[in-house]
Write an enzyme that holds these catalytic residues in place. Structure first.
Site, PDB file in Angstrom:
ATOM      1  N   HIS A  70     -37.423  12.586  40.537  1.00 31.64           N
ATOM      2  CA  HIS A  70     -37.424  13.971  40.085  1.00 31.64           C
ATOM      3  C   HIS A  70     -38.763  14.614  40.438  1.00 31.64           C
ATOM      4  O   HIS A  70     -39.714  13.917  40.822  1.00 31.64           O
ATOM      5  CB  HIS A  70     -37.163  14.058  38.570  1.00 31.64           C
ATOM      6  CG  HIS A  70     -38.220  13.440  37.727  1.00 31.64           C
ATOM      7  ND1 HIS A  70     -38.057  12.221  37.105  1.00 31.64           N
ATOM      8  CD2 HIS A  70     -39.463  13.846  37.418  1.00 31.64           C
ATOM      9  CE1 HIS A  70     -39.167  11.928  36.445  1.00 31.64           C
ATOM     10  NE2 HIS A  70     -40.037  12.895  36.621  1.00 31.64           N
TER      11      HIS A  70
HETATM   12  P1  TYD Z   1     -37.629  10.310  32.766  1.00 30.63           P
HETATM   13  O1  TYD Z   1     -38.745  11.286  32.924  1.00 30.63           O
HETATM   14  O2  TYD Z   1     -36.331  10.655  33.411  1.00 30.63           O
HETATM   15  O3  TYD Z   1     -38.090   8.867  33.268  1.00 30.63           O
HETATM   16  P2  TYD Z   1     -38.430   8.292  34.707  1.00 30.63           P
HETATM   17  O4  TYD Z   1     -39.058   9.370  35.500  1.00 30.63           O
HETATM   18  O5  TYD Z   1     -39.356   7.166  34.449  1.00 30.63           O
HETATM   19  O6  TYD Z   1     -37.203   7.806  35.337  1.00 30.63           O
HETATM   20  O7  TYD Z   1     -37.426  10.051  31.214  1.00 30.63           O
HETATM   21  C1  TYD Z   1     -36.579   9.045  30.749  1.00 30.63           C
HETATM   22  C2  TYD Z   1     -36.074   9.470  29.386  1.00 30.63           C
HETATM   23  O8  TYD Z   1     -37.154   9.588  28.461  1.00 30.63           O
HETATM   24  C3  TYD Z   1     -35.350  10.810  29.402  1.00 30.63           C
HETATM   25  O9  TYD Z   1     -34.233  10.703  28.538  1.00 30.63           O
HETATM   26  C4  TYD Z   1     -36.346  11.763  28.801  1.00 30.63           C
HETATM   27  C5  TYD Z   1     -37.204  10.898  27.906  1.00 30.63           C
HETATM   28  N1  TYD Z   1     -38.595  11.341  27.858  1.00 30.63           N
HETATM   29  C6  TYD Z   1     -39.099  11.880  26.685  1.00 30.63           C
HETATM   30  O10 TYD Z   1     -38.408  12.002  25.668  1.00 30.63           O
HETATM   31  N2  TYD Z   1     -40.398  12.277  26.652  1.00 30.63           N
HETATM   32  C7  TYD Z   1     -41.208  12.162  27.735  1.00 30.63           C
HETATM   33  O11 TYD Z   1     -42.401  12.528  27.661  1.00 30.63           O
HETATM   34  C8  TYD Z   1     -40.673  11.618  28.950  1.00 30.63           C
HETATM   35  C9  TYD Z   1     -41.517  11.460  30.181  1.00 30.63           C
HETATM   36  C10 TYD Z   1     -39.362  11.210  28.966  1.00 30.63           C
END
Ligand code: TYD
Length: 134
Positions: free
Chosen positions: A51
């Site tokens: 992303h």
């Molecule tokens: P995501 O940013 O998609 O993780 P990655 O980039 O490592 O694949 O986040 C994973 C999950 O965690 C998503 O459901 C959102 C949640 N999340 C939070 O609640 N707070 C945060 O600060 C972050 C980064 C993610």
């Protein structure tokens, strides 16, 4: 190394008791820190990220072990292995990131300039390309 990979080199204070690294917003981190999150227990072969953010500055530090980070600004793709608690990778807004090759026990910490906001995410790579190329 291209302009996409910007690594901060943190000073470490080491003595016989070990090593200490201090991170401070608007000092050795180039923004006021509003959020800290970290990833642990990433299974072998697992990937994360995929992303970009519309408006978010981040610095990623691998506190233990290592992982690979691919950054993509819509023009070039560059990768770097984060393997040191004294190195911080700056990830600006509108940069697509992919994380992989987490070693067992890897701890990836991320400092962020804004609180969590799902509306700030761009999770579709084609949409990302449309936004950065417009
Ligand atoms: P995501 O940013 O998609 O993780 P990655 O980039 O490592 O694949 O986040 C994973 C999950 O965690 C998503 O459901 C959102 C949640 N999340 C939070 O609640 N707070 C945060 O600060 C972050 C980064 C993610």
């Amino acid at each position: 190394m291209s302009g996409l990979i910007r690594l901060l080199d943190f000073k470490d204070v080491s003595d016989k008791r070990g090593t200490l690294v201090a991170l401070e917003g608007e000092r050795n981190i180039p923004f006021a820190i509003k959020r800290v999150y970290y990833m642990v227990d990433v299974p072998p072969g697992e990937t994360r990220g995929f992303h970009a953010h519309r408006k978010l500055q981040q610095v990623a530090v691998c506190l233990n072990g290592s992982c690979k980070m691919v950054l993509d600004d819509g023009k070039t793709r560059e990768s770097v292995v984060l393997d040191s608690p004294t190195k911080g990778l700056v990830i600006g807004d509108l940069v697509w990131r992919e994380m992989s090759e987490f070693t067992a026990g890897a701890v990836l910490m991320v400092l962020a300039s804004e609180p969590y906001d799902e509306a700030d995410y761009i999770r579709d790579h084609d949409e990302f390309l449309t936004i950065v190329r417009s």
